[in-house]
Design an enzyme around this catalytic site. Structure first.
Site, PDB file in Angstrom:
ATOM      1  N   ARG A   1       0.844  -1.199   0.000  1.00 13.57           N
ATOM      2  CA  ARG A   1       0.000   0.000   0.000  1.00 13.57           C
ATOM      3  C   ARG A   1       0.875   1.242   0.000  1.00 13.57           C
ATOM      4  O   ARG A   1       0.623   2.193  -0.733  1.00 13.57           O
ATOM      5  CB  ARG A   1      -0.932  -0.006   1.201  1.00 13.57           C
ATOM      6  CG  ARG A   1      -2.253  -0.693   0.963  1.00 13.57           C
ATOM      7  CD  ARG A   1      -2.145  -2.086   0.350  1.00 13.57           C
ATOM      8  NE  ARG A   1      -3.431  -2.723   0.212  1.00 13.57           N
ATOM      9  CZ  ARG A   1      -4.039  -3.413   1.179  1.00 13.57           C
ATOM     10  NH1 ARG A   1      -3.432  -3.605   2.349  1.00 13.57           N
ATOM     11  NH2 ARG A   1      -5.222  -3.934   0.983  1.00 13.57           N
TER      12      ARG A   1
ATOM     13  N   ASP B   1      -0.208  -6.286  -3.712  1.00 14.92           N
ATOM     14  CA  ASP B   1      -1.615  -5.991  -3.448  1.00 14.92           C
ATOM     15  C   ASP B   1      -2.178  -5.238  -4.647  1.00 14.92           C
ATOM     16  O   ASP B   1      -1.481  -5.039  -5.651  1.00 14.92           O
ATOM     17  CB  ASP B   1      -1.784  -5.198  -2.133  1.00 14.92           C
ATOM     18  CG  ASP B   1      -3.066  -5.607  -1.401  1.00 14.92           C
ATOM     19  OD1 ASP B   1      -4.154  -5.425  -1.986  1.00 14.92           O
ATOM     20  OD2 ASP B   1      -2.971  -6.106  -0.270  1.00 14.92           O
TER      21      ASP B   1
ATOM     22  N   HIS C   1      -6.904  -9.163  -4.285  1.00 14.30           N
ATOM     23  CA  HIS C   1      -5.820  -8.202  -4.009  1.00 14.30           C
ATOM     24  C   HIS C   1      -4.709  -8.298  -5.069  1.00 14.30           C
ATOM     25  O   HIS C   1      -3.527  -8.278  -4.743  1.00 14.30           O
ATOM     26  CB  HIS C   1      -5.242  -8.435  -2.604  1.00 14.30           C
ATOM     27  CG  HIS C   1      -6.170  -7.983  -1.505  1.00 14.30           C
ATOM     28  ND1 HIS C   1      -6.396  -6.650  -1.224  1.00 14.30           N
ATOM     29  CD2 HIS C   1      -6.936  -8.684  -0.632  1.00 14.30           C
ATOM     30  CE1 HIS C   1      -7.255  -6.561  -0.211  1.00 14.30           C
ATOM     31  NE2 HIS C   1      -7.610  -7.776   0.162  1.00 14.30           N
TER      32      HIS C   1
ATOM     33  N   GLU D   1     -10.249 -11.833   1.183  1.00 12.92           N
ATOM     34  CA  GLU D   1     -11.068 -10.796   0.543  1.00 12.92           C
ATOM     35  C   GLU D   1     -11.088 -10.918  -0.986  1.00 12.92           C
ATOM     36  O   GLU D   1     -10.717  -9.990  -1.684  1.00 12.92           O
ATOM     37  CB  GLU D   1     -10.558  -9.409   0.972  1.00 12.92           C
ATOM     38  CG  GLU D   1     -10.661  -9.201   2.480  1.00 12.92           C
ATOM     39  CD  GLU D   1     -10.155  -7.854   2.955  1.00 12.92           C
ATOM     40  OE1 GLU D   1     -10.802  -7.291   3.860  1.00 12.92           O
ATOM     41  OE2 GLU D   1      -9.128  -7.360   2.449  1.00 12.92           O
TER      42      GLU D   1
ATOM     43  N   TRP E   1      -7.133 -13.980  10.942  1.00 14.18           N
ATOM     44  CA  TRP E   1      -7.229 -12.518  11.090  1.00 14.18           C
ATOM     45  C   TRP E   1      -8.645 -12.035  11.391  1.00 14.18           C
ATOM     46  O   TRP E   1      -8.817 -11.009  12.044  1.00 14.18           O
ATOM     47  CB  TRP E   1      -6.684 -11.811   9.839  1.00 14.18           C
ATOM     48  CG  TRP E   1      -7.582 -11.804   8.633  1.00 14.18           C
ATOM     49  CD1 TRP E   1      -7.710 -12.801   7.713  1.00 14.18           C
ATOM     50  CD2 TRP E   1      -8.463 -10.763   8.212  1.00 14.18           C
ATOM     51  NE1 TRP E   1      -8.622 -12.445   6.751  1.00 14.18           N
ATOM     52  CE2 TRP E   1      -9.101 -11.197   7.029  1.00 14.18           C
ATOM     53  CE3 TRP E   1      -8.786  -9.495   8.726  1.00 14.18           C
ATOM     54  CZ2 TRP E   1     -10.038 -10.405   6.344  1.00 14.18           C
ATOM     55  CZ3 TRP E   1      -9.722  -8.704   8.037  1.00 14.18           C
ATOM     56  CH2 TRP E   1     -10.326  -9.163   6.860  1.00 14.18           C
TER      57      TRP E   1
ATOM     58  N   ASP F   1      -2.712  -1.247  12.683  1.00 15.98           N
ATOM     59  CA  ASP F   1      -3.189  -0.076  11.929  1.00 15.98           C
ATOM     60  C   ASP F   1      -4.446   0.501  12.585  1.00 15.98           C
ATOM     61  O   ASP F   1      -4.841   1.622  12.280  1.00 15.98           O
ATOM     62  CB  ASP F   1      -3.458  -0.406  10.450  1.00 15.98           C
ATOM     63  CG  ASP F   1      -4.448  -1.545  10.262  1.00 15.98           C
ATOM     64  OD1 ASP F   1      -4.543  -2.420  11.152  1.00 15.98           O
ATOM     65  OD2 ASP F   1      -5.124  -1.580   9.214  1.00 15.98           O
TER      66      ASP F   1
ATOM     67  N   TRP G   1      -1.034  -2.729   8.307  1.00 14.15           N
ATOM     68  CA  TRP G   1      -1.449  -2.382   6.933  1.00 14.15           C
ATOM     69  C   TRP G   1      -1.209  -0.892   6.755  1.00 14.15           C
ATOM     70  O   TRP G   1      -1.504  -0.098   7.653  1.00 14.15           O
ATOM     71  CB  TRP G   1      -2.918  -2.740   6.730  1.00 14.15           C
ATOM     72  CG  TRP G   1      -3.182  -4.190   6.987  1.00 14.15           C
ATOM     73  CD1 TRP G   1      -3.683  -4.740   8.133  1.00 14.15           C
ATOM     74  CD2 TRP G   1      -2.935  -5.282   6.103  1.00 14.15           C
ATOM     75  NE1 TRP G   1      -3.766  -6.102   7.999  1.00 14.15           N
ATOM     76  CE2 TRP G   1      -3.313  -6.465   6.768  1.00 14.15           C
ATOM     77  CE3 TRP G   1      -2.426  -5.383   4.804  1.00 14.15           C
ATOM     78  CZ2 TRP G   1      -3.204  -7.722   6.191  1.00 14.15           C
ATOM     79  CZ3 TRP G   1      -2.332  -6.637   4.222  1.00 14.15           C
ATOM     80  CH2 TRP G   1      -2.712  -7.793   4.909  1.00 14.15           C
ATOM     81  N   THR G   2      -0.704  -0.510   5.589  1.00 10.13           N
ATOM     82  CA  THR G   2      -0.156   0.850   5.482  1.00 10.13           C
ATOM     83  C   THR G   2      -0.950   1.779   4.564  1.00 10.13           C
ATOM     84  O   THR G   2      -0.394   2.742   4.041  1.00 10.13           O
ATOM     85  CB  THR G   2       1.312   0.783   5.004  1.00 10.13           C
ATOM     86  OG1 THR G   2       1.346   0.083   3.753  1.00 10.13           O
ATOM     87  CG2 THR G   2       2.187   0.082   6.011  1.00 10.13           C
TER      88      THR G   2
HETATM   89  C1  ACM Z   1      -6.667  -8.900   5.818  1.00  9.63           C
HETATM   90  O1  ACM Z   1      -6.628  -8.061   6.735  1.00  9.63           O
HETATM   91  N1  ACM Z   1      -7.406  -8.689   4.752  1.00  9.63           N
HETATM   92  C2  ACM Z   1      -5.902 -10.125   5.892  1.00  9.63           C
END
Ligand code: ACM
Length: 543
Positions: free
Chosen positions: A150, A179, A250, A317, A383, A410, A458-459
């Site tokens: 990201r 991603d 992703h 996702e 997660w 995050d 996550w950035t």
């Molecule tokens: C995730 O946070 N989508 C692994």
């Protein structure tokens, strides 16, 4: 002594008694301990200005590092024992080279915060308090996930974080390399993955509802030599780097580079570019044979670079709308006798599970890989709360517990509306300190499948190392205590005692130049107005 993470046992003999380092002090290592000695000499010689010569000592003025069978037997390979006294020097015995290294990390903490500086402040006395310490980790996998997709983090930032992980006895860097918003690793066979996929036109600043854009292009990637260097630097610190290449969702950066990877009978994938916004994205890989071959070739290059056992294939996702609309995806499902699109995803993951197993590696993926059936040898990063990890452990699969509700670093750190990163719910230092990776639903046998735990960053809203530091620390220090130390049940943990130790630890982080979130809340320059997006209301769900 205020060690973080807390060791299993420590016995200080007396507050004033100490081994004092001087110009004559030598630092020696027996076979197997040379790597830890090289690292320790590097950091301590820089901070103290002392030579710490690697010669056999004639007297007691010695720091000695050794691998020791008795420690291996009593405390395991990563365990260590330290004995320090003025008339016998400092001895660090490890159960393996890794154990010696973790002991060397503890020794640096014993010397005080200035031992974390890169140059001496002036003349002073360096003291190791007289003590005996015995220590060993609770979990084998003590992970930290860094999302460099990201926002690209230059190599220097990765080295900084490997050093910080080592200082906290964390030993797995889960490296989120690809991603929708960027592909960050050179693949020789497919140069457009980085020529095209490593760059995006502009970037949404904040969450989806934010009106702000950074109109500059953003990007960057690691060459294969950079990766070799990162992996070697990590290995010197007994850290394994687990690469993640996210499939089948992703993946828009890859599709932007090679449009044939997408569902070309549903969307004009040649019109797609590297994504500039955030969130779950409908443009996913096609399940065609040609896509599998492409990713096999990508993985083959990466296996040469990453020697660790595990390879992370993402799997999170992945909206199935394009597969539902795609004639070729539907034909594929019929051909394979699959009932639904979840099974199609399982089949893809299963394909790579076999492919990796044949090559002596193990697949790990996010807990969505459970949907539609889990591939045989696969391990799961849990997660979406604990549920996926519980299901996987009960089915005999290994699990890394990283529930977003507890260890997604995050997520914002308080209810203050000016927290700089407005993601999700507030999770503070104490919440992370009270995180318990093994849920009560598991029997002892099932719990043995929880091979470890991991904190994830996550950035999307972290465009620089200063923001990363702010979000990672101090919470990563509490996470390290959870991953390493033998803590009691969550509600019995001694928060005031931890807070008191943290006061000493902040001075170490200051010496290292880590711009952590101060205990009193964000500093004025760290505050951001609420335009970046709305955080969620209420307490975080516990699932
Ligand atoms: C995730 O946070 N989508 C692994």
């Amino acid at each position: 002594m205020d060690l973080i993470p807390a060791p299993r046992h420590q016995t200080p003999y007396g507050t004033d008694d100490a081994f004092v380092l001087g110009p004559e002090t030598t630092l020696t290592a027996t076979p197997g301990a040379e790597g830890a000695a090289r690292w320790l000499r590097g950091v301590l010689a820089a901070a103290t200005g002392l030579p710490l010569a690697p010669v056999e000592p004639s007297g007691k003025d010695v720091i000695r590092l050794a691998v020791d069978d008795a420690v291996a037997r009593d405390l395991g390979p990563e365990g260590y024992r330290i004995m320090a006294a003025p008339n016998s020097g400092v001895h660090v015995f490890g159960g393996s080279p890794a154990g010696v290294f973790w002991g060397a990390q503890t020794l640096r903490q014993l010397l005080g915060a200035d031992a974390f500086r890169r140059a001496p402040l002036g003349e002073r006395e360096w003291r190791v308090p007289t003590c005996q310490i015995q220590d060993a980790p609770r979990f084998a996998w003590r992970g930290f996930m860094l999302d460099v997709a990201r926002h690209f983090m230059p190599k220097d930032v990765v080295f900084k974080y490997l050093d910080l992980m080592a200082a906290h006895k964390l030993n797995v860097l889960h490296f989120h390399l690809t991603d929708d918003q960027g592909w960050r690793v050179e693949i020789k066979r497919y140069p457009k993955l980085t020529e095209v996929g490593a760059w995006r036109e502009r970037t949404k600043v904040g969450l989806r509802e934010s009106p702000l854009w950074d109109e500059r292009p953003h990007g960057g990637y690691y060459t294969q030599d950079d990766i070799r260097e990162i992996v070697a630097y990590a290995a010197e610190r007994h850290i394994t780097v687990v690469p993640e290449v996210d499939i089948p969702g992703h993946s828009q950066a890859a599709i932007a580079a090679y449009p044939e990877l997408g569902n070309t009978d549903v969307v004009d994938t040649s019109a797609l570019s590297v994504l500039t916004t955030w969130g779950v994205n409908p443009n996913v890989l096609s399940p065609a044979e040609s896509t599998l071959r492409f990713y096999e070739n990508v993985f083959a290059e990466l296996l040469e670079l990453f020697p660790g056992e595990f390879f992370h294939v993402g799997g999170d996702e992945c909206p199935k709308d394009q597969w539902r609309a795609s004639r070729s995806a539907q034909e594929r499902m019929q051909e394979l006798g699959l009932e639904d699109e979840d099974e199609l995803q399982s089949w893809m993951i299963g394909h790579f599970d076999h492919w990796l197993t044949e090559r002596g590696r193990r697949l790990i993926g996010w807990d969505e890989i459970l949907e539609g059936g889990l591939a045989e040898g696969a391990a799961v990063s849990s997660w979406q709360g604990y549920a996926g990890g519980i299901a996987a452990a009960k089915a005999g699969h290994d699990v890394v517990m990283c529930p977003q509700t507890h260890v997604y670093l995050d997520w914002r750190q308080s209810e203050d509306p000016e927290e700089p990163v407005p993601i999700a719910h507030a999770r503070g230092l104490e919440d992370v300190f009270r995180f318990e990776p093994v849920p009560p639903q598991l029997t002892e046998e099932e719990a043995a499948h929880v091979i470890g735990t991991q904190a994830n960053i996550w950035t999307e809203v972290m465009d620089a190392v200063r923001v990363l530091d702010y979000m990672a620390f101090p919470r990563l220090a509490a996470f390290a205590e959870v991953a390493w130390s033998d803590l009691p049940a969550a509600d019995e943990r001694d928060w005031p005692e931890f807070e008191a130790r943290m006061r000493t630890h902040y001075a170490r982080l200051d010496a290292l130049g880590v711009e952590y979130r101060p205990p009193g809340g964000p500093l004025p320059w760290q505050r951001r107005p609420g335009v970046l997006g709305r955080p969620k209301d209420g307490p975080p769900p516990i699932v």
